[in-house]
Design a protein around this motif. Structure first.
Motif, short mmCIF file in Angstrom:
data_model
loop_
_atom_site.label_atom_id
_atom_site.label_comp_id
_atom_site.label_asym_id
_atom_site.label_seq_id
_atom_site.Cartn_x
_atom_site.Cartn_y
_atom_site.Cartn_z
N VAL A 8 0.76 -1.28 0.03
CA VAL A 8 0.04 0.05 -0.01
C VAL A 8 1.04 1.29 0.00
O VAL A 8 1.82 1.49 0.66
CB VAL A 8 -0.88 -0.03 1.21
CG1 VAL A 8 -1.79 1.39 1.28
CG2 VAL A 8 -1.76 -1.13 1.24
N ARG A 10 0.90 5.10 1.08
CA ARG A 10 0.19 6.00 1.57
C ARG A 10 0.42 7.47 1.37
O ARG A 10 -0.20 8.45 1.18
CB ARG A 10 0.00 5.74 3.21
CG ARG A 10 -0.94 4.41 3.44
CD ARG A 10 -0.83 4.17 4.85
NE ARG A 10 -1.71 3.24 5.22
CZ ARG A 10 -2.98 3.28 5.38
NH1 ARG A 10 -3.53 4.65 5.18
NH2 ARG A 10 -3.81 2.36 5.40
N VAL A 16 6.27 2.05 0.47
CA VAL A 16 5.07 1.56 0.44
C VAL A 16 5.11 0.57 1.50
O VAL A 16 6.38 -0.13 1.98
CB VAL A 16 4.69 0.69 -0.88
CG1 VAL A 16 4.75 1.40 -1.85
CG2 VAL A 16 5.80 -0.51 -1.30
N THR A 56 -4.30 8.50 -2.81
CA THR A 56 -3.99 7.37 -1.81
C THR A 56 -5.05 7.35 -0.85
O THR A 56 -5.73 8.37 -0.67
CB THR A 56 -2.66 7.60 -1.06
OG1 THR A 56 -2.47 9.05 -0.68
CG2 THR A 56 -1.43 7.80 -2.31
N PRO A 57 -4.80 6.33 0.30
CA PRO A 57 -3.95 5.11 0.23
C PRO A 57 -4.54 4.25 -1.07
O PRO A 57 -5.55 4.12 -1.31
CB PRO A 57 -4.31 4.51 1.45
CG PRO A 57 -5.59 4.76 2.02
CD PRO A 57 -5.96 6.26 1.39
N VAL A 131 -9.35 1.79 0.86
CA VAL A 131 -8.18 1.83 -0.01
C VAL A 131 -8.48 1.36 -1.44
O VAL A 131 -9.30 0.67 -1.62
CB VAL A 131 -7.06 0.62 0.64
CG1 VAL A 131 -5.66 0.51 -0.28
CG2 VAL A 131 -6.76 0.91 2.15
#
Ligand SMILES: NC(=O)c1ccc[n+]([C@@H]2O[C@H](COP(=O)([O-])OP(=O)(O)OC[C@H]3O[C@@H](n4cnc5c(N)ncnc54)[C@H](O)[C@@H]3O)[C@@H](O)[C@H]2O)c1
Ligand SMILES: [Zn+2]
Ligand SMILES: [Zn+2]
Length: 369
Positions: A8, A10, A16, A56-57, A131
């Motif tokens: 992920v 952010r 990540v 994001t995320p 997300v």
């Protein structure tokens, strides 16, 4: 609901993180895919490094393949167990480009919103925070939920790592040669930049029957790889573009008929245009940081009937082209496996980005078990 580990992003420009997320069940018209492999493409790095603005995320990755493991109501083209490669562009089907049969040029694809077509997100963090999924597929995750149209069935027997690469770099590079440029048999071709995309241009040039294929990179080892795939010449690029152009003109009788830029740097974009002979074509495949501009001398471009073409996704129509590229691979005519030099775990994503930034190695593929 399923739990899945995903890479992920952010804050763009920072590492990540691998997080355990919750994945929603597939709804009408959606399928869940268990991801088996996800390539690390330079486009992921552009996003990671903040060179392209993205919300994001977001769960990273857009070059992935796996197996369908659940289907939502109304899904007819796919069933559980079907091997698929994921397409990072699901065309809207309604816009001017889609109506003209150019799905690769769709400006209104839901994929660009990193959500399902109705705006839903399929991933959430522990506190319920939504997300996004990069390009609507977010393949750097053990599983994903995607629109049915994003999961393209492939024949049995294709290594998932190879299938993943068909999802981006192979379609992009091979398609740039066969579809965007439609390189004629016997033509001379230059490929500038020999990553997953550039080496796929080399494979495409071999398929097209190009007479001379000149591979150019600043990393010597990549020239040898390109030669092993069918490049007839290699040029080690130094800091002086004029020297590269001179060497290129020498081996192509005055310049390549078609030059592919597969890096995404202003100076090599300018090199690809500058090196052209009369009537030559520069095909721009590499993607620069978002606001970069390049320049060229207008008079010789017009006077010499030279052309500059942009090529998104190798003009791919994934339901047609992915199975074709897979079949060519199964028949030994598209040696995609030679692009892969490292199979890594999801937790190794940041060192993989470091290697990609340094130009070290070929395609790295994250494998899931
Ligand atoms: N048009 C599209 O639809 C599309 C799709 C996928 C990727 N891309 C873009 O294509 C580009 C290439 O992607 P990739 O994953 O193959 O990247 P990569 O980093 O694996 O490959 C780039 C290659 O260029 C070489 N290079 C870097 N600077 C150079 C220089 N000055 N002179 C000569 N060689 C140099 C590197 O050594 C490396 O081999 C990226 O910009 C990516 O975003 C475009
Ligand atoms: Zn890509
Ligand atoms: Zn469209």
């Amino acid at each position: 609901m399923t739990a899945t580990r995903a890479a992920v992003l952010r804050v763009p420009g920072t590492p990540v993180t691998v997080e355990t997320l919750t994945l929603a069940e597939p709804r009408a018209g959606e399928v869940r895919v268990r991801i088996l492999a996800s390539g690390v493409c330079h486009s992921d790095l552009h996003v990671r490094d903040g060179e392209w603005p993205r919300p994001t995320p977001i769960a990273m990755g857009h070059e992935g393949a796996g197996v369908v493991d659940a289907v939502g109501p109304g899904v007819r083209s796919l069933s559980v167990g079907q091997p698929v490669a994921l397409s990072w562009l699901v065309p809207c089907g309604r816009c001017r480009s889609c109506r003209a049969g150019r799905p690769w040029a769709c400006p209104d694809s839901p994929s660009f919103r990193h959500r399902m077509p109705d705006g839903a997100t399929v991933l959430s963090a522990g506190d319920g925070e939504p997300v996004l999924s990069y390009c609507g597929i977010g393949t750097m995750s053990g599983a994903t939920v995607v629109p049915e149209a994003a999961a393209i069935p492939l024949p049995d027997g294709v290594d998932p790592a190879v299938a993943a690469l068909i999802g981006c770099c192979v379609s992009t590079g091979v398609g740039a040669v066969l579809k965007t440029a439609d390189v004629p048999v016997g033509a001379s071709v230059a490929v500038i930049g020999l990553g997953g995309v550039g080496l796929s241009c080399v494979m495409g040039a071999v398929l097209a029957g190009a007479g001379r294929i000149v591979a150019i990179d600043r990393v010597e080892a990549k020239l040898a790889v390109a030669r092993s795939m069918g490049a007839t010449h290699g040029i080690l690029a130094g800091d002086d573009p004029a020297a590269t152009i001179e060497a290129l003109r020498e081996v192509t009788d005055g310049g390549p008929d078609v030059a592919f830029e597969a890096i995404g740097r202003t100076d090599t974009v300018e090199l690809a245009i500058e090196c052209l002979p009369l009537g030559g074509t520069a095909v721009l495949v590499g993607m620069t940081p978002f606001e970069a501009r390049a320049s060229f001398a207008v008079y010789p471009l017009v006077d010499g009937s030279r052309r500059i073409l942009g090529s998104n996704y190798g003009f791919a129509d994934p339901p047609v082209d992915f199975p074709r590229y897979a079949a060519l691979h199964l028949h030994g005519r598209l040696p995609v496996e030679r692009l892969i030099d490292r199979r890594i775990g999801l937790d190794e994503i940041e060192p993989a980005f470091d290697r990609l930034r340094a130009g070290d190695g070929l395609r790295q593929v994250i494998v899931f078990d």
